[in-house]
Design an enzyme around this catalytic site. Structure first.
Site, PDB file in Angstrom:
ATOM      1  N   ASP A   1     -47.534   7.924  48.052  1.00 49.27           N
ATOM      2  CA  ASP A   1     -47.370   9.193  47.318  1.00 49.27           C
ATOM      3  C   ASP A   1     -48.263  10.281  47.917  1.00 49.27           C
ATOM      4  O   ASP A   1     -47.830  11.425  48.103  1.00 49.27           O
ATOM      5  CB  ASP A   1     -47.752   9.009  45.839  1.00 49.27           C
TER       6      ASP A   1
ATOM      7  N   GLU B   1     -48.357   2.135  46.709  1.00 53.59           N
ATOM      8  CA  GLU B   1     -47.536   3.234  46.187  1.00 53.59           C
ATOM      9  C   GLU B   1     -48.347   4.525  46.085  1.00 53.59           C
ATOM     10  O   GLU B   1     -47.873   5.598  46.450  1.00 53.59           O
ATOM     11  CB  GLU B   1     -46.945   2.882  44.823  1.00 53.59           C
TER      12      GLU B   1
ATOM     13  N   HIS C   1     -42.323   9.692  51.236  1.00 49.82           N
ATOM     14  CA  HIS C   1     -42.991   8.568  50.568  1.00 49.82           C
ATOM     15  C   HIS C   1     -42.727   7.267  51.340  1.00 49.82           C
ATOM     16  O   HIS C   1     -43.647   6.496  51.620  1.00 49.82           O
ATOM     17  CB  HIS C   1     -42.489   8.461  49.124  1.00 49.82           C
ATOM     18  N   GLU C   2     -41.467   7.064  51.721  1.00 47.07           N
ATOM     19  CA  GLU C   2     -41.139   5.849  52.481  1.00 47.07           C
ATOM     20  C   GLU C   2     -41.857   5.851  53.831  1.00 47.07           C
ATOM     21  O   GLU C   2     -42.338   4.814  54.294  1.00 47.07           O
ATOM     22  CB  GLU C   2     -39.621   5.741  52.694  1.00 47.07           C
TER      23      GLU C   2
ATOM     24  N   HIS D   1     -45.379   4.612  53.521  1.00 49.11           N
ATOM     25  CA  HIS D   1     -45.528   3.147  53.561  1.00 49.11           C
ATOM     26  C   HIS D   1     -45.633   2.672  55.005  1.00 49.11           C
ATOM     27  O   HIS D   1     -46.440   1.817  55.345  1.00 49.11           O
ATOM     28  CB  HIS D   1     -44.311   2.472  52.921  1.00 49.11           C
TER      29      HIS D   1
END
Ligand code: ZN
Length: 432
Positions: free
Chosen positions: A381, A377, A299-300, A303
């Protein structure tokens, strides 16, 4: 500014508060401040009502993982936090009103001007130090209450009073060692730049932010926490293979002793270019299994891969330029100072007034920033689901909601304003 002797004429009298007079503007500022406080209190009240109304039933999607007890604990935690935020809203409003409209800054301005003999750079520094100290003292009861009453009650707090005092002194010391010289430079620069000073301040702000982004992970964060390389060989191998799959190179995989202050769990990315590092809270590694940790990391990475940092920074650059332009106009207008309770304009005072009132002006813009953040977000995801083990992100999120006592049922309007992350139900529903 206005003659107090009103000539007797046959013409209609001027209104009591003519538009453009400091009194009218003070009145408008007071209305704006009350509207700000009212909006914050109202949103919080809605949130409290909504969470209370849903306290007794776990939403369907979550009932397999989150027990009724855990759900009620999350509701009670959210209610306590939101009630505290209501008290904070009142305190913030009182502080802004006392410092500006009621003349607190005016008194400080005169005190320092008389003591120092002029309104030069030293006067500006003294003003900033006074306001900084007042804000610190005003915020301290809330920090203490949050840490030792609220977080303690829900068993999240791991900090001790000694730790709290040490942190506070480190923060003050950092403000003196880094903040004060930077401020002094900024004030000197404003004087040297003439009419284009607002553009100079914008560039200065950008440079300071970039510098802090570089310095913070390497020099400042280690003052508050211990960072050690992730040494679980099995986990390391899995993470390295994920990084290779995603074509991402990081300078370090670190574990931070987040458990020193709180049992809340998290993970984050920090630094630029080759100083880039990935930081896991030790509390996160304790709670999640390797699949779930991989999903959180993916997930990070999402980003990063979707350039969210740069997009956010770009928006901030544009927005701060607009605000600096406004700053340039406002600080040249004596009316701005008079309206906010200060009779003698000076650039330092103008900056303080602007900084105090900025949150008031920014609140209506919050839904825009929050919406952008929530979109990021969702994208992160989706990236995580495509690159991590099947359904691991969903399991990780459920565990984190449960263990962090995050509410699953926020008020939709409250969430629209404040939530940088999508509400739990919407977030899970969107997972592929
Ligand atoms: Zn995220």
């Amino acid at each position: 500014l206005r003659s107090h002797v009103r000539p007797c004429t046959l013409m209609p009298q001027a209104p009591l508060w003519p538009i453009g007079s400091p009194h009218t503007l003070s009145f408008l500022a007071a209305v704006l401040l009350l509207a700000w406080a009212g909006l914050r209190l109202w949103l919080a009240a809605r949130h409290i009502r909504h969470v209370q109304a849903h306290r007794h039933r776990v939403p369907e999607h979550f009932s397999a993982v989150i027990t009724p007890d855990a759900h009620q604990r999350a509701a009670d935690y959210t209610l306590s936090k939101t009630r505290l935020s209501q008290t904070e809203a009142l305190a913030d409003t009182a502080l802004i009103a006392l410092l500006t409209l009621a003349g607190g800054l005016h008194i400080l301005d005169i005190f320092w001007a008389q003591l120092l003999g002029n309104r030069g750079t030293a006067h500006g520094m003294a003003l900033f130090a006074s306001v900084g100290l007042i804000s610190l003292i005003a915020g301290l009861p809330f920090d203490l209450y949050r840490t030792f009453v609220l977080e303690e009650k829900f068993h999240f707090n791991r900090s001790t009073p000694a730790q709290f005092v040490r942190d506070l002194f480190k923060q003050i010391l950092l403000s003196l060692l880094i903040g004060a010289p930077l401020l002094w430079l900024a004030l000197l620069w404003i004087d040297a730049l003439g009419d284009a000073w607002w553009l100079g301040i914008w560039l200065f702000w950008l440079a300071v932010n970039l510098l802090m982004a570089l310095l913070y992970p390497a020099f400042i964060a280690p003052l508050f926490n211990r960072f050690v390389p992730l040494n679980d060989p099995l986990l390391r191998t899995r993470i390295e293979s994920l990084l290779a799959r995603c074509q991402f190179s990081a300078a370090g995989l670190l574990v931070m002793d987040g458990s020193r202050r709180s049992s809340h769990a998290n993970a984050y990315f920090t630094g630029f270019g080759r100083f880039r590092r990935i930081v896991f809270f030790d509390t996160l590694l304790d709670k999640l299994d390797p699949d779930e940790i991989e999903a959180v990391l993916a997930h990070e990475l999402g980003h990063y891969k979707r350039h969210h940092l740069w997009k956010t920074l770009g928006l901030l650059c544009v927005l701060s330029l607009v605000f600096c332009l406004a700053l340039g106009t406002l600080l040249n207008s004596p009316l701005f100072y008079h309206a906010l309770g200060v009779s003698t304009p000076s650039k330092a005072m103008g900056l303080i007034l602007f900084a105090l009132w900025l949150p008031v002006v920014l609140l209506p813009l919050r839904p825009v920033f929050s919406a952008l953040s929530r979109r990021h977000e969702y994208e992160a995801d989706a990236y995580a689901c495509a690159n991590a083990p099947h359904r691991a992100l969903e399991r990780a999120l459920l565990k984190l909601y449960r263990d962090n006592a995050a509410t699953l049922t926020p008020d939709p309007l409250y969430s629209l304003f404040y939530d940088a992350h999508p509400p739990a139900a919407l977030r899970l529903a969107r997972l592929p």
